[in-house]
Design a protein around this motif. Structure first.
Motif, mmCIF file in Angstrom:
data_model
loop_
_atom_site.group_PDB
_atom_site.id
_atom_site.type_symbol
_atom_site.label_atom_id
_atom_site.label_comp_id
_atom_site.label_asym_id
_atom_site.label_seq_id
_atom_site.Cartn_x
_atom_site.Cartn_y
_atom_site.Cartn_z
ATOM 1 N N ALA A 33 8.989 7.169 -11.004
ATOM 2 C CA ALA A 33 7.619 7.690 -11.080
ATOM 3 C C ALA A 33 7.622 9.216 -11.120
ATOM 4 O O ALA A 33 6.828 9.835 -11.831
ATOM 5 C CB ALA A 33 6.786 7.184 -9.891
ATOM 6 N N LYS A 34 8.528 9.817 -10.370
ATOM 7 C CA LYS A 34 8.618 11.286 -10.346
ATOM 8 C C LYS A 34 9.046 11.814 -11.720
ATOM 9 O O LYS A 34 8.501 12.802 -12.215
ATOM 10 C CB LYS A 34 9.613 11.716 -9.275
ATOM 11 N N ILE B 165 0.844 -1.196 0.000
ATOM 12 C CA ILE B 165 0.000 0.000 0.000
ATOM 13 C C ILE B 165 0.882 1.250 0.000
ATOM 14 O O ILE B 165 0.622 2.205 -0.741
ATOM 15 C CB ILE B 165 -0.972 -0.016 1.191
ATOM 16 N N ASP B 166 1.935 1.241 0.822
ATOM 17 C CA ASP B 166 2.869 2.373 0.834
ATOM 18 C C ASP B 166 3.458 2.582 -0.551
ATOM 19 O O ASP B 166 3.564 3.704 -1.039
ATOM 20 C CB ASP B 166 4.005 2.139 1.835
ATOM 21 N N TRP B 167 3.859 1.483 -1.179
ATOM 22 C CA TRP B 167 4.463 1.548 -2.520
ATOM 23 C C TRP B 167 3.468 2.163 -3.497
ATOM 24 O O TRP B 167 3.813 3.007 -4.307
ATOM 25 C CB TRP B 167 4.865 0.143 -2.950
ATOM 26 N N TRP B 168 2.208 1.720 -3.425
ATOM 27 C CA TRP B 168 1.166 2.237 -4.310
ATOM 28 C C TRP B 168 0.957 3.738 -4.076
ATOM 29 O O TRP B 168 0.881 4.516 -5.021
ATOM 30 C CB TRP B 168 -0.139 1.480 -4.084
ATOM 31 N N CYS B 169 0.875 4.139 -2.809
ATOM 32 C CA CYS B 169 0.641 5.552 -2.497
ATOM 33 C C CYS B 169 1.809 6.432 -2.937
ATOM 34 O O CYS B 169 1.596 7.562 -3.372
ATOM 35 C CB CYS B 169 0.394 5.732 -0.998
ATOM 36 N N ASP B 170 3.030 5.916 -2.853
ATOM 37 C CA ASP B 170 4.208 6.720 -3.185
ATOM 38 C C ASP B 170 4.549 6.728 -4.666
ATOM 39 O O ASP B 170 5.083 7.708 -5.175
ATOM 40 C CB ASP B 170 5.431 6.239 -2.398
ATOM 41 N N THR B 171 4.266 5.622 -5.371
ATOM 42 C CA THR B 171 4.727 5.512 -6.758
ATOM 43 C C THR B 171 3.620 5.250 -7.771
ATOM 44 O O THR B 171 3.897 5.250 -8.975
ATOM 45 C CB THR B 171 5.756 4.369 -6.896
ATOM 46 N N ALA B 172 2.403 4.965 -7.330
ATOM 47 C CA ALA B 172 1.277 4.628 -8.205
ATOM 48 C C ALA B 172 1.556 3.377 -9.031
ATOM 49 O O ALA B 172 0.986 3.182 -10.090
ATOM 50 C CB ALA B 172 0.898 5.795 -9.111
ATOM 51 N N PHE C 263 22.499 6.829 -1.146
ATOM 52 C CA PHE C 263 21.894 6.227 -2.333
ATOM 53 C C PHE C 263 21.011 7.273 -3.011
ATOM 54 O O PHE C 263 19.977 7.649 -2.475
ATOM 55 C CB PHE C 263 21.084 4.998 -1.949
ATOM 56 N N ASN C 264 21.438 7.758 -4.179
ATOM 57 C CA ASN C 264 20.687 8.765 -4.941
ATOM 58 C C ASN C 264 20.297 9.973 -4.100
ATOM 59 O O ASN C 264 19.191 10.502 -4.206
ATOM 60 C CB ASN C 264 19.439 8.144 -5.574
ATOM 61 N N GLN D 51 16.333 0.632 -1.267
ATOM 62 C CA GLN D 51 16.875 1.124 -2.530
ATOM 63 C C GLN D 51 15.855 0.987 -3.657
ATOM 64 O O GLN D 51 15.683 1.894 -4.469
ATOM 65 C CB GLN D 51 18.159 0.373 -2.881
ATOM 66 N N LYS D 52 15.156 -0.138 -3.714
ATOM 67 C CA LYS D 52 14.123 -0.333 -4.738
ATOM 68 C C LYS D 52 13.000 0.683 -4.576
ATOM 69 O O LYS D 52 12.471 1.199 -5.559
ATOM 70 C CB LYS D 52 13.558 -1.757 -4.676
ATOM 71 N N HIS D 53 12.638 0.972 -3.334
ATOM 72 C CA HIS D 53 11.577 1.945 -3.075
ATOM 73 C C HIS D 53 12.001 3.327 -3.574
ATOM 74 O O HIS D 53 11.222 4.019 -4.245
ATOM 75 C CB HIS D 53 11.278 1.982 -1.576
ATOM 76 N N ILE D 54 13.223 3.720 -3.276
ATOM 77 C CA ILE D 54 13.722 5.028 -3.715
ATOM 78 C C ILE D 54 13.783 5.090 -5.237
ATOM 79 O O ILE D 54 13.357 6.068 -5.851
ATOM 80 C CB ILE D 54 15.097 5.324 -3.079
ATOM 81 N N GLU D 55 14.301 4.032 -5.872
ATOM 82 C CA GLU D 55 14.390 4.008 -7.337
ATOM 83 C C GLU D 55 13.015 4.112 -7.975
ATOM 84 O O GLU D 55 12.826 4.861 -8.938
ATOM 85 C CB GLU D 55 15.076 2.725 -7.809
#
Length: 123
Positions: free
Chosen positions: A116-117, A41-48, A75-76, A107-111
């Motif tokens: 998405a951004k 759910i966090d992933w969906w809310c942050d990256t769609a 990392f980035n 790292q995957k979450h940030i990437e």
């Protein structure tokens, strides 16, 4: 059946068990442990983008993953830290929120967020 709300998404325990949870995001039903479903759910809310909770459950720490206490990595542009030395105890302050888990998962979450951004900006 237990019911809860997390970030505006309804969570339900599946089959009268508190071990397996499910949620509906758009037309997709995701199922897994409570922590993995919340990460999805966090992933969906942050990256769609939708990631199956099984992907997060598969990121369990391996026995050979040893980290020295006080380790940190840039990392980035985001600092990922580990104060305890445990493999799954990494954390990062990301867009005003604390995210925790394995270094690879963070790292995957940030990437994914950065991709998405860029898409949203039309680059």
């Amino acid at each position: 059946m237990a019911v809860s709300i997390y970030r505006g998404v309804q969570l339900q325990s599946a089959n009268d068990s508190t071990e397996v949870w499910q949620a509906r995001i758009k037309k997709h039903v995701i199922t897994g442990s409570l922590a993995a479903v919340k990460k999805s759910i966090d992933w969906w809310c942050d990256t769609a983008s939708l990631i199956d909770p099984k992907e997060f459950e598969s990121l369990q720490p391996r026995k050979d993953d040893t980290v020295s206490a006080g380790a940190q990595e840039n990392f980035n542009g985001y600092t990922i830290k580990n104060d305890t030395g445990e493999a799954n105890a990494w954390y990062c302050f990301f867009n005003g929120r604390l995210i925790k888990g394995s270094k690879v998962a963070i790292q995957k979450h940030i990437e994914a967020y950065l991709i998405a951004k860029k898409r949203a900006e039309g680059k």
